[in-house]
Design a protein around this motif. Structure first.
Motif, short mmCIF file in Angstrom:
data_model
loop_
_atom_site.label_atom_id
_atom_site.label_comp_id
_atom_site.label_asym_id
_atom_site.label_seq_id
_atom_site.Cartn_x
_atom_site.Cartn_y
_atom_site.Cartn_z
N GLY A 1 0.87 -1.27 -0.07
CA GLY A 1 0.04 -0.06 -0.11
C GLY A 1 0.98 1.31 -0.07
N LEU A 2 0.49 1.98 -0.51
CA LEU A 2 1.15 3.34 -0.58
C LEU A 2 1.34 4.23 0.70
CD1 LEU A 2 3.14 5.00 -2.50
CD2 LEU A 2 1.10 6.44 -3.11
N ARG A 3 0.24 4.22 1.47
CA ARG A 3 0.22 4.86 2.80
C ARG A 3 0.81 3.84 3.73
NH1 ARG A 3 -5.64 7.14 3.09
NH2 ARG A 3 -5.88 6.74 1.02
N VAL A 4 0.30 2.47 3.72
CA VAL A 4 0.57 1.66 4.65
C VAL A 4 0.91 0.32 3.90
CG1 VAL A 4 -0.57 0.32 6.67
CG2 VAL A 4 -1.09 2.78 6.34
N THR A 5 1.93 -0.32 4.19
CA THR A 5 2.30 -1.52 3.68
C THR A 5 2.45 -2.59 4.88
OG1 THR A 5 3.56 -0.54 1.70
CG2 THR A 5 4.38 -2.93 2.48
N GLY A 6 1.60 -3.55 5.00
CA GLY A 6 1.60 -4.46 5.98
C GLY A 6 2.74 -5.48 5.70
N PHE A 7 3.42 -6.11 6.69
CA PHE A 7 4.23 -7.30 6.49
C PHE A 7 3.90 -8.22 7.88
CE2 PHE A 7 6.46 -4.42 9.62
CZ PHE A 7 7.08 -5.23 10.54
N GLY A 8 4.08 -9.48 7.71
CA GLY A 8 4.12 -10.34 8.53
C GLY A 8 4.98 -11.52 8.22
N VAL A 9 5.51 -12.03 9.31
CA VAL A 9 6.51 -13.08 9.28
C VAL A 9 6.26 -14.18 10.01
CG1 VAL A 9 8.95 -13.60 9.69
CG2 VAL A 9 8.36 -11.25 9.23
N ILE A 10 6.15 -15.33 9.38
CA ILE A 10 5.82 -16.72 10.14
C ILE A 10 6.79 -17.77 9.90
CG2 ILE A 10 3.30 -16.17 10.08
CD1 ILE A 10 3.20 -18.16 7.81
N ASP A 11 6.88 -18.66 10.76
CA ASP A 11 7.76 -19.84 10.62
C ASP A 11 6.95 -20.92 10.23
OD1 ASP A 11 10.10 -18.41 10.94
OD2 ASP A 11 10.11 -19.05 13.14
N LYS A 12 7.28 -21.89 9.50
CA LYS A 12 6.57 -23.15 8.89
C LYS A 12 7.55 -24.48 9.25
CE LYS A 12 4.33 -25.85 5.41
NZ LYS A 12 4.41 -26.10 4.08
N VAL A 13 6.98 -25.11 10.30
CA VAL A 13 7.89 -26.34 10.56
C VAL A 13 6.82 -27.54 10.50
CG1 VAL A 13 9.12 -27.70 12.30
CG2 VAL A 13 9.20 -24.90 12.32
N GLY A 14 7.28 -28.26 9.33
CA GLY A 14 5.94 -29.24 8.90
C GLY A 14 5.12 -28.81 8.79
N GLY A 15 3.74 -29.14 9.41
CA GLY A 15 2.40 -28.48 9.04
C GLY A 15 2.31 -27.52 9.98
N LYS A 16 3.05 -27.10 11.10
CA LYS A 16 2.56 -26.16 12.05
C LYS A 16 3.17 -24.83 11.61
CE LYS A 16 2.68 -29.59 15.63
NZ LYS A 16 1.64 -29.62 16.71
N LEU A 17 2.34 -24.00 11.99
CA LEU A 17 2.94 -22.51 11.78
C LEU A 17 3.02 -21.62 12.98
CD1 LEU A 17 0.11 -21.53 9.03
CD2 LEU A 17 2.32 -22.35 8.54
N GLY A 18 3.94 -20.91 13.09
CA GLY A 18 4.25 -20.07 14.34
C GLY A 18 4.50 -18.38 13.79
#
Length: 175
Positions: free
Chosen positions: A11-28
């Motif tokens: 987004g020009l005003r707000v760019t969102g970011f998100g970081v996750i870890d994937k280990v096997g089938g689990k997300l963190g």
């Protein structure tokens, strides 16, 4: 084996970011937030803010892969062009860091996270919170970025596993 995924909602005003870890089938959950630009700044300064902000996120969290939301045409062509430039800045930051980048439409992201492509922002926020066991709903822009990362992590289910080149989306389905 762990894979760290960075999701971006440009987004020009707000760019969102998100970081996750994937280990096997689990997300963190790792981190999320927003890169905010000054509404009074010119376009070049705003693009630089996005580029520098995402470069900092990449340096801090060291993702292995990235997922970026594809921007479609809005009612206002000028807004679409500006949003496309913000998306270009995000793409430049990701490619400049040497990250492999996957791209997903909002429909694909909503379908992967909520189960249908016409989900409201509140539904996306709630499902992101549940999927990542967060204590509260993330901000809308951060939730969209986390949802993008989740969609990429779930690449084996739904649209995320399919190459979309040469396909069109009609009524929530690839044709």
């Amino acid at each position: 084996m762990m894979t760290r995924i960075l999701g971006i909602d440009p987004g020009l005003r707000v760019t969102g970011f998100g970081v996750i870890d994937k280990v096997g089938g689990k997300l963190g959950y790792v981190a999320s937030g927003c890169v905010r630009t000054d509404d009074k700044a010119g376009l070049p300064e705003r693009i630089k803010t996005i580029l520098d902000g995402l470069a900092e996120v990449i340096a801090t969290h060291r993702p292995d892969e990235a997922a970026l939301e594809i921007v479609f045409v809005n009612v206002n062509p000028q807004s679409t062009l500006l949003l496309g430039q913000a998306r270009g800045a995000a793409l430049a930051a990701l490619v400049g860091a040497g990250l492999p980048v996957a791209e997903y439409t909002a429909l694909q992201i909503k379908q992967a996270v909520v189960g249908h492509g016409k989900a409201a922002k509140e539904q996306v926020q709630h499902m992101v919170r549940r999927l990542l066991s967060l204590p509260g709903d993330p901000s809308p822009d951060a939730a969209d970025a986390l949802a993008c990362a989740i969609s990429h992590a779930h690449g084996g289910q739904g649209f995320g596993a399919m190459g979309t080149r040469g396909y069109r989306v009609r009524n929530g389905r690839l044709v």
